[in-house]
Design an enzyme around this catalytic site. Sequence first.
Site, mmCIF file in Angstrom:
data_model
loop_
_atom_site.group_PDB
_atom_site.id
_atom_site.type_symbol
_atom_site.label_atom_id
_atom_site.label_comp_id
_atom_site.label_asym_id
_atom_site.label_seq_id
_atom_site.Cartn_x
_atom_site.Cartn_y
_atom_site.Cartn_z
ATOM 1 N N THR A 162 4.803 -5.910 -6.246
ATOM 2 C CA THR A 162 5.570 -4.691 -5.984
ATOM 3 C C THR A 162 4.581 -3.529 -5.918
ATOM 4 O O THR A 162 3.358 -3.739 -5.947
ATOM 5 C CB THR A 162 6.651 -4.464 -7.073
ATOM 6 O OG1 THR A 162 7.472 -3.346 -6.704
ATOM 7 C CG2 THR A 162 6.038 -4.195 -8.444
ATOM 8 N N VAL A 168 10.422 -5.355 -0.321
ATOM 9 C CA VAL A 168 9.372 -4.373 -0.059
ATOM 10 C C VAL A 168 9.345 -3.414 -1.241
ATOM 11 O O VAL A 168 10.401 -2.927 -1.669
ATOM 12 C CB VAL A 168 9.662 -3.593 1.239
ATOM 13 C CG1 VAL A 168 8.566 -2.560 1.499
ATOM 14 C CG2 VAL A 168 9.787 -4.543 2.429
ATOM 15 N N CYS A 169 8.163 -3.190 -1.796
ATOM 16 C CA CYS A 169 7.993 -2.166 -2.836
ATOM 17 C C CYS A 169 8.934 -2.470 -4.014
ATOM 18 O O CYS A 169 8.982 -3.599 -4.493
ATOM 19 C CB CYS A 169 8.241 -0.797 -2.205
ATOM 20 S SG CYS A 169 7.591 0.617 -3.107
ATOM 21 N N THR A 170 9.720 -1.503 -4.453
ATOM 22 C CA THR A 170 10.589 -1.728 -5.609
ATOM 23 C C THR A 170 11.837 -2.546 -5.276
ATOM 24 O O THR A 170 12.655 -2.804 -6.167
ATOM 25 C CB THR A 170 11.027 -0.390 -6.243
ATOM 26 O OG1 THR A 170 11.670 0.403 -5.245
ATOM 27 C CG2 THR A 170 9.834 0.370 -6.794
#
Lengths: 207, 207
Positions: A123, A103-105
């Site tokens: 990302t 998730v995300c970074t």
Amino acid sequence: MKEQKVYRSGILLYPGVEILNVAGPAEVFAATENFNVVSIGINTEPVKANKGFTLVPDYSLEDCPYLDVLVIPGGAIEKIQSNNDVLLWLQAMSIKTNLLLSVCTGAFLLAAAGLLDGKTYTTHHQFIDKLQSLAPYGKAIRNLRYTDSGNIIATAGVSAGIEGALHVVRRLTGAGTALNTASRIEYPYWQQASQGVHKTTIAAPGY
Amino acid sequence: MKEQKVYRSGILLYPGVEILNVAGPAEVFAATENFNVVSIGINTEPVKANKGFTLVPDYSLEDCPYLDVLVIPGGAIEKIQSNNDVLLWLQAMSIKTNLLLSVCTGAFLLAAAGLLDGKTYTTHHQFIDKLQSLAPYGKAIRNLRYTDSGNIIATAGVSAGIEGALHVVRRLTGAGTALNTASRIEYPYWQQASQGVHKTTIAAPGY
């Protein structure tokens, strides 16, 4: 009568992890029949999440049980992306575990472990060029809520983790179950979001 | 130069609280300039959230600092809705605090404290009739992501807490700030959701 499989999802916790990156997938899995969710710390000490929330992991890297899905949330990832214990553990988990969801970074940790080679991934929109430069043998995809590339599902920033987790539920247990979960957590955007998946595994340069 | 006000948001934690109900608003406030977020337990003992996450509160009811926004997340609310310490504290907070934001079944705690009288409100779609019966001097509204009724903002289930918190940001600091926050947490649904607010304060029967 056939016994129903119960899927175990695990979420990696580390200092500075973003709380919504953790909680989005945690809530999705918790709201799904035949799923349960555990948390895994580097050790079992309480973990200061981003902006002041403290979480207590259920397991450490060492005693982490079998997982069907491992979630790598984003956050202060720079503090663990050169931690060899974490990277070796991730590489081992990528073989043992059915699916990895960043998730995300969180995708930066997969990149550091070499797990994005030959994959598509995404990302947070602010970090996509940086991630591409760190994972040159894979392909960063923009403007998608999540990518699905073999055993690696990667989502855009923060709230997209909800959709990545719903996609995991769909892959493992079917579209009907994912729709039920979206209704249970009152997430009316799942149907529109679920159109946005990009499914490819690219041929990595040099392979 | 005028000093910028910093808004303090606080989130009530209790055993069985739903993790996404906590984390949605926490992440929104954490991602907003000039906001910070703290957590408040009944005491400062670690709190077992729903489905196994453990959270450690920053403050107890007793030493809770001034808040601009108090968030009441949903979860196993039945365990605290007859706790007089909590109800008296909530009544006091409803006077001292600028805004109260209930997420999902968190509205049942506001109902138990009598704070929904004369208000419109909403909750998770499965519980809306039950809430109406517990808060007969206010009006439950269906099919909205959140209601705004004076100092009480109430959201639908679970994920709608993200939108309720974005609405709080908009009310306190303006629409531009809320849009920036939605972008930062990659929540592309804010603009469509923000049309769905219902703003009324009804005349309560008998008033």
